[in-house]
Design a protein around this motif. Structure first.
Motif, PDB file in Angstrom:
ATOM      1  N   CYS A 428      28.118  -0.586  17.466  1.00 23.41           N
ATOM      2  CA  CYS A 428      29.105  -0.171  18.543  1.00 23.41           C
ATOM      3  C   CYS A 428      29.876   0.661  17.992  1.00 23.41           C
ATOM      4  N   CYS A 485      28.836   1.798  23.694  1.00 25.44           N
ATOM      5  CA  CYS A 485      28.902   0.562  23.113  1.00 25.44           C
ATOM      6  C   CYS A 485      28.692  -0.622  24.002  1.00 25.44           C
ATOM      7  N   LEU A 489      26.451  -3.761  23.219  1.00 24.21           N
ATOM      8  CA  LEU A 489      26.531  -5.036  23.386  1.00 24.21           C
ATOM      9  C   LEU A 489      26.059  -5.921  24.675  1.00 24.21           C
ATOM     10  N   SER A 501      31.413  -6.845  26.001  1.00 25.77           N
ATOM     11  CA  SER A 501      30.636  -6.038  26.935  1.00 25.77           C
ATOM     12  C   SER A 501      31.315  -6.107  28.355  1.00 25.77           C
TER      13      SER A 501
END
Length: 725
Positions: A428, A485, A489, A501
């Motif tokens: 991330c 990201c 996740l 997330s």
């Protein structure tokens, strides 16, 4: 008949005795078991785990290699099938499908990672044999020094027969274009063409069910003959030119196809072959995947995952990556280094029996011996954990083995949870910072990974620079980075990552709402603002007053809703980093999984031959273990080997060394070793034996690169190195 009777003969002969089989090399299992001879069962279990992990590494890397090379191999297969289909007609008409005497050639640029070429070309050879033609030959430059050797290798591997070469007819064969040797049994291109016709004719005459046993089920009636030149740059240009000229004369009888393995540049073909020869080839260029991209994929699939229990420390990973970047660019050698680290870890760390899958590790923790429990208590990370507990708990951990086993199970579970959260947050952070200007945290994820392994990344100045740059991103860029990201996740099954997330999705939806409400939230333009007053006519006093008001308004200016939300989401990312990217060294029992002996790895992989040679010449006792060679520091015994004495004497000379003076000094030292009286006339005298020994020692030094002959003075040699061990 006994052994003495079988070898006692007046005539000279060569006798071969097969080994008894009793002397066998020590296996890796014994190597690991002998590390702790007092705990054999532990060593056997560690060896079994090491074998399983290495099997997983090997299988995953081979599958990854095939996946990465799939595109280029499919292109080569399509190229081969296209030309193979053009051969499926009458032999006399083959040339009509090609320009006159041209041979289809695939120029495969593989890159400078030469050790990896064999794996790629072997995969290509296997694919060609399974789907295009059974007639595939691979040759290397080191086995084809002359034209006859090249043709010999091609004929042997195609026809499957042994072909000998008579050295006495080498000159005759070099003048013959169509035959390598007249005395050998039909070793000529004509014979090869006849053999090919007989094989393909036999294939066409058999039934479809029998074709599978003659060639392969998908082979065409007239499959091409493919010759793979593994290392084109290593071939003698003259040998290659003659071979191409010979083969071009038989294109109407033999469907030939070449594959050139190139390490440097496609221009190598033009540099090695004149236009008269290269015009006989119909060349198509193919480019393989970059070795750096290959390494990035290997690290991503093998090291940046919680599924693989064995881990590398930051320094060890730096050693392997440095060897890759500054030596050979070989992913294959990188994997070998990883294998060596795996072997050293299971050899040196007795608690590596816990470095395995979760269920097996928990079961092993329950059955730990008292000796293993004591080893756990001696681990620095476990000692820090004990010190952080309550006094009563400390006593139990130091006295009760069962309590240590229970705690070990809990800590192993925590270590796996740590890895499950570590790698998603690492990816991330990399997705956020990899596109920033000047790459403050590195362009490749391995660079960020090494930084996170060595220190708390949020304490570095590079991390602060990255956060500042992220706070300057526009809304569209920031939303796109946050979406990456979120995708990272979402792939993680850990509950904390699922919640993170979901939180990022909520932030993204808030950014989208800002667009819809931006028109309604904009306040009416203040025409009485200081900025607007600058557009009116004014004097110097009012201008100064207006500028001061503008400066004050900027200080007290409120942040926009976008800026507030941007700071909030970046603070959330920072909290994830601080929570989940803590140093592995801070985790209890990290020594079970992490290999940190970078010095051992560097010693085995980074060879330093000059230092070893100088040490051997300066301190021969370290290698010969002869008590007579023990001396004080900086001196060499007169009983040392001649090359050591000569080397020591040459250290006392300047850039040019007088051979006669050098010889006299050597003779004096040798006379002292022989025990001669210093007052005698023969002491230090140079005789033929000493002269011969001296010349041999100097020649050995010249071979090792310490001295060389010089034209400045005929009776001198030039010194090439300075200093010594």
């Amino acid at each position: 008949m006994d052994l003495q009777a079988t070898t006692s003969s007046v005539s000279k002969g060569c006798f071969v005795f097969k080994p008894s089989g009793k002397k066998r090399k020590r296996s890796i299992g014994k190597y690991i078991c002998l590390a702790n001879s007092d705990d054999r069962e532990n060593g056997k279990q560690r060896f079994a785990i090491c074998q399983r992990l290495w099997g997983k590494i090997k299988g995953d890397t081979e599958a990854l290699q095939d996946e990465l090379n799939k595109k280029i191999l499919d292109s080569l297969l399509e190229f081969s099938r296209k030309w193979a289909s053009s051969f499926q007609c009458k032999p006399d008409d083959w040339a009509s499908h090609m320009r006159a005497n041209e041979i289809p050639t695939a120029a495969l640029v593989l890159g400078v990672n030469v050790p990896d070429h064999d794996m790629t070309l072997q995969s290509l050879s296997d694919l060609l044999q399974s789907s295009v033609t059974p007639f595939v030959v691979s040759v290397q430059a080191k086995e084809c020094a002359a034209l006859k050797h090249l043709m010999q290798r091609v004929f042997e591997r195609l026809m499957g027969v042994g072909i000998t070469v008579d050295e006495e007819d080498e000159e005759e064969s070099s003048h013959c274009n169509t035959a390598v040797h007249q005395k050998r049994v039909h070793c000529s291109m004509n014979t090869l063409c006849q053999w090919y016709k007989s094989v393909t004719k036999k294939y066409s005459a058999v039934s479809p069910d029998e074709k599978r046993s003659v060639l392969n089920k998908d082979a065409l009636p007239n499959p091409p003959v493919v010759v793979i030149f593994k290392d084109l740059e290593g071939f003698n240009p003259r040998v290659l030119q003659d071979f191409i000229l010979i083969c071009s004369r038989y294109t109407q009888e033999l469907p030939l196809m070449f594959i050139f393995g190139i390490a440097t540049s496609p221009s190598t073909i033009q540099n090695m072959l004149p236009h008269s020869v290269s015009s006989l080839l119909c060349i198509q260029l193919f480019q393989s995947l970059s070795c750096t991209q290959h390494l990035a994929t290997v690290i991503d699939k093998l090291l940046l995952t919680h599924h693989f229990p064995f881990k590398l420390s930051g320094k060890v990973l730096q050693v392997l990556v440095s060897i890759f970047l500054y030596h050979d660019f070989s992913v294959r050698n990188f994997i070998k280094g990883l294998q060596l680290a795996l072997l050293e870890h299971f050899h040196s760390q007795a608690l590596s029996v816990l470095c395995c899958e979760k269920k097996e590790a928990l079961l092993s923790a329950q059955t730990l011996s008292h000796q293993d429990v004591e080893r756990i208590r001696q681990l620095p990370s476990f000692m820090r954990y004990v010190e952080s507990q309550e006094p009563q708990e400390q006593v139990e951990l130091l006295t009760s083995d069962e309590r240590v086993k229970e705690t070990c199970e809990k800590l192993l579970k925590n270590l796996r949870k740590y890895h499950k959260n570590y790698y998603p947050v690492l990816r991330c952070l990399h997705s956020l910072t990899s596109a920033l200007p000047k790459y403050p945290l590195g362009k490749q994820i391995r660079e960020l990974y090494v930084s996170c392994l060595e220190k708390n990344v949020w304490e570095s100045s590079e991390y602060g620079s990255a956060m500042q740059l992220l706070r300057m991103l526009a809304k569209d860029e920031l939303v796109a980075a946050l979406q990456k990201c979120t995708d990272v996740l979402e792939q993680c099954k850990a509950k904390k990552m699922k919640r993170a997330s979901q939180q990022l999705k909520e932030y993204i939806s808030k950014f989208e709402k800002l667009d819809r409400h931006s028109a309604g939230d904009n306040t009416a333009e203040d025409f009485t603002s200081p900025e607007k007053s600058l557009q009116k006519k004014t004097d110097l006093f009012h201008l100064q007053k207006t500028l001061l008001e503008m400066k004050e308004s900027r200080r007290t200016k409120k942040m926009s809703p976008f800026e507030v939300l941007r700071n909030e989401v970046l603070d959330f990312i920072s909290s994830l980093v601080r929570t989940h990217l803590a140093l592995p060294d801070e985790q209890p029992l990290h020594e079970v999984s992490y290999f940190s002996s970078s010095a051992v790895l560097r010693h085995h992989l980074n060879a330093t031959p000059r230092n070893s040679i100088q040490t051997a010449l300066s301190h021969p006792y370290r290698y010969l273990q002869n008590e007579a060679l023990k001396t004080d520091a900086g001196t060499v015994s007169s009983a040392a080997p001649d090359i050591c004495i000569v080397y020591k004497l040459h250290l006392e000379c300047g850039r040019l060394i007088n051979l006669y003076d050098w010889l006299e000094a050597y003779s004096t030292v040798v006379s002292a070793a022989e025990g001669k009286d210093p007052e005698s006339a023969d002491y230090g005298k140079v005789d033929e034996l000493k002269h011969a020994r001296f010349i041999q020692a100097v020649s050995e030094l010249e071979f090792l690169g310490f001295v060389k002959s010089t034209k400045q003075k005929t009776d001198h040699v030039a010194r090439l190195t300075w200093g010594g061990c």
